[in-house]
Design an enzyme around this catalytic site. Sequence first.
Site, PDB file in Angstrom:
ATOM      1  N   ASP A 280      43.773 -10.274 -19.428  1.00 42.23           N
ATOM      2  CA  ASP A 280      44.212 -10.768 -20.749  1.00 42.23           C
ATOM      3  C   ASP A 280      43.445 -11.963 -21.393  1.00 42.23           C
ATOM      4  OD1 ASP A 280      45.803 -11.326 -22.930  1.00 42.23           O
ATOM      5  OD2 ASP A 280      47.685 -11.185 -21.801  1.00 42.23           O
TER       6      ASP A 280
ATOM      7  N   ARG B 225      44.154  -4.756 -38.181  1.00 46.24           N
ATOM      8  CA  ARG B 225      44.586  -4.231 -36.708  1.00 46.24           C
ATOM      9  C   ARG B 225      43.461  -3.991 -35.710  1.00 46.24           C
ATOM     10  NH1 ARG B 225      49.095  -3.693 -33.404  1.00 46.24           N
ATOM     11  NH2 ARG B 225      49.238  -1.719 -32.617  1.00 46.24           N
TER      12      ARG B 225
ATOM     13  N   HIS C 261      45.356  -7.499 -22.542  1.00 48.48           N
ATOM     14  CA  HIS C 261      46.796  -7.736 -22.932  1.00 48.48           C
ATOM     15  C   HIS C 261      47.521  -6.546 -22.952  1.00 48.48           C
ATOM     16  CE1 HIS C 261      49.762 -10.122 -24.897  1.00 48.48           C
ATOM     17  NE2 HIS C 261      49.791  -9.434 -25.780  1.00 48.48           N
ATOM     18  N   ASP C 262      47.207  -5.500 -23.499  1.00 52.75           N
ATOM     19  CA  ASP C 262      47.943  -4.170 -23.581  1.00 52.75           C
ATOM     20  C   ASP C 262      48.154  -3.862 -22.159  1.00 52.75           C
ATOM     21  OD1 ASP C 262      48.072  -4.249 -26.207  1.00 52.75           O
ATOM     22  OD2 ASP C 262      46.704  -2.583 -26.506  1.00 52.75           O
TER      23      ASP C 262
ATOM     24  N   SER D 193      54.404 -10.611 -24.617  1.00 57.63           N
ATOM     25  CA  SER D 193      53.833 -11.012 -25.706  1.00 57.63           C
ATOM     26  C   SER D 193      54.840 -11.827 -26.794  1.00 57.63           C
ATOM     27  CB  SER D 193      52.913  -9.866 -26.263  1.00 57.63           C
ATOM     28  OG  SER D 193      52.103 -10.499 -27.249  1.00 57.63           O
TER      29      SER D 193
END
Length: 366
Positions: A291, A203, A320-321, A137
């Site tokens: 992702d 967040r 993505h995580d 990332s």
Amino acid sequence: MQAEFHHFHSASPFALELGGELPALDLAYQTWGKLNAKKDNVVWICHAFTGSHDVAEWWQGLVGPGKLFNPENNLIVCVNILGSHYGSSGPLTVDPRTGKPYFHSFPDVTIRDVVSSFEILRKELKINRIKTCIGGSLGGQQAVEWAIVNPGLIENLILVATNAVHSPWGIAFNESQRMAIEVDPSWKESQPKAGLEGMKAARATALISYRNYETYQITQARKENTYGSSLRAVSYQRYQGEKLAQRFNAYSYFQLSKMMDSQDVGRNRGGAIAALKLIQSKTLVIGIKSDALFPIVEQEFLAKYIPGASFHVIDSLYGHDGFLIESGLMTKAVRLWQKLQRLEVNPMADFFQALEAKLASHEISQ
């Protein structure tokens, strides 16, 4: 063998890409393991958005005794990046010109500024060669930039769920998060907790881009006869915001989102393709099929234009995580690549050459 925390300070002004300077430079970093006699066992790990120098805490599946990056035979280095929360020069550190924290006056820093700070620290540590540089990332953005800035430095480059140019899609997500911080009434104040409530909302927005529809369908599935605050997805979003607010600050969050937006390896270099072709490192690019934030086409682009790069796709539920969660799949991908490197085999380079040939001959419909 324990990881060791260090603090580097330079009293010299640090020039910034966008103009201006920091009057001094501070970098918090951690090392784990020892430099060998040949000085050829350095593993430099670049951390992501809200990560830190404590790589064993946030990437524990990959780093540690007996793991992929083993401090028993490597010197592992991870530096807290400029603008971040964990000890390097940033909004909550003291401006030596005023004797007070920077807060809103901390200047914008780019990926290139981060790499420039790495170069200063690397020289201070007398590291002339990096065996492996890896980042995911935002960390991958740093790693690819560094490989362009100093092509002879990094032997093995591993880029995970990252890109050469940050997309309008990614910038839009980041701007939405900054807007959430800006509407917090406390954001205009100059105090450590300014903007925290807004950051919680930011967040929650970010988390949607880090995962995907299928992830939430499984991990936050609705229970029968639930609604409102009892819905799992509702409590999960709020929990994630509260969790980050306990360890981070809104100034750094705001700054690092803009740093991610700054990623464009082709800036003042004749474009991204020309810049990527400068890389001399043996390169593995890893993409995550699900992702949504850094979609697989961005890793395909990296693999296509970095000379001799290999490309591997991880099929993960976590979007993505997945680069933080799928340690087993990541380890298998890297070890397979290392084995192929020893055998001097690169199937993906052959794939892209064949694909280009077919496109040129119109065997594939456009």
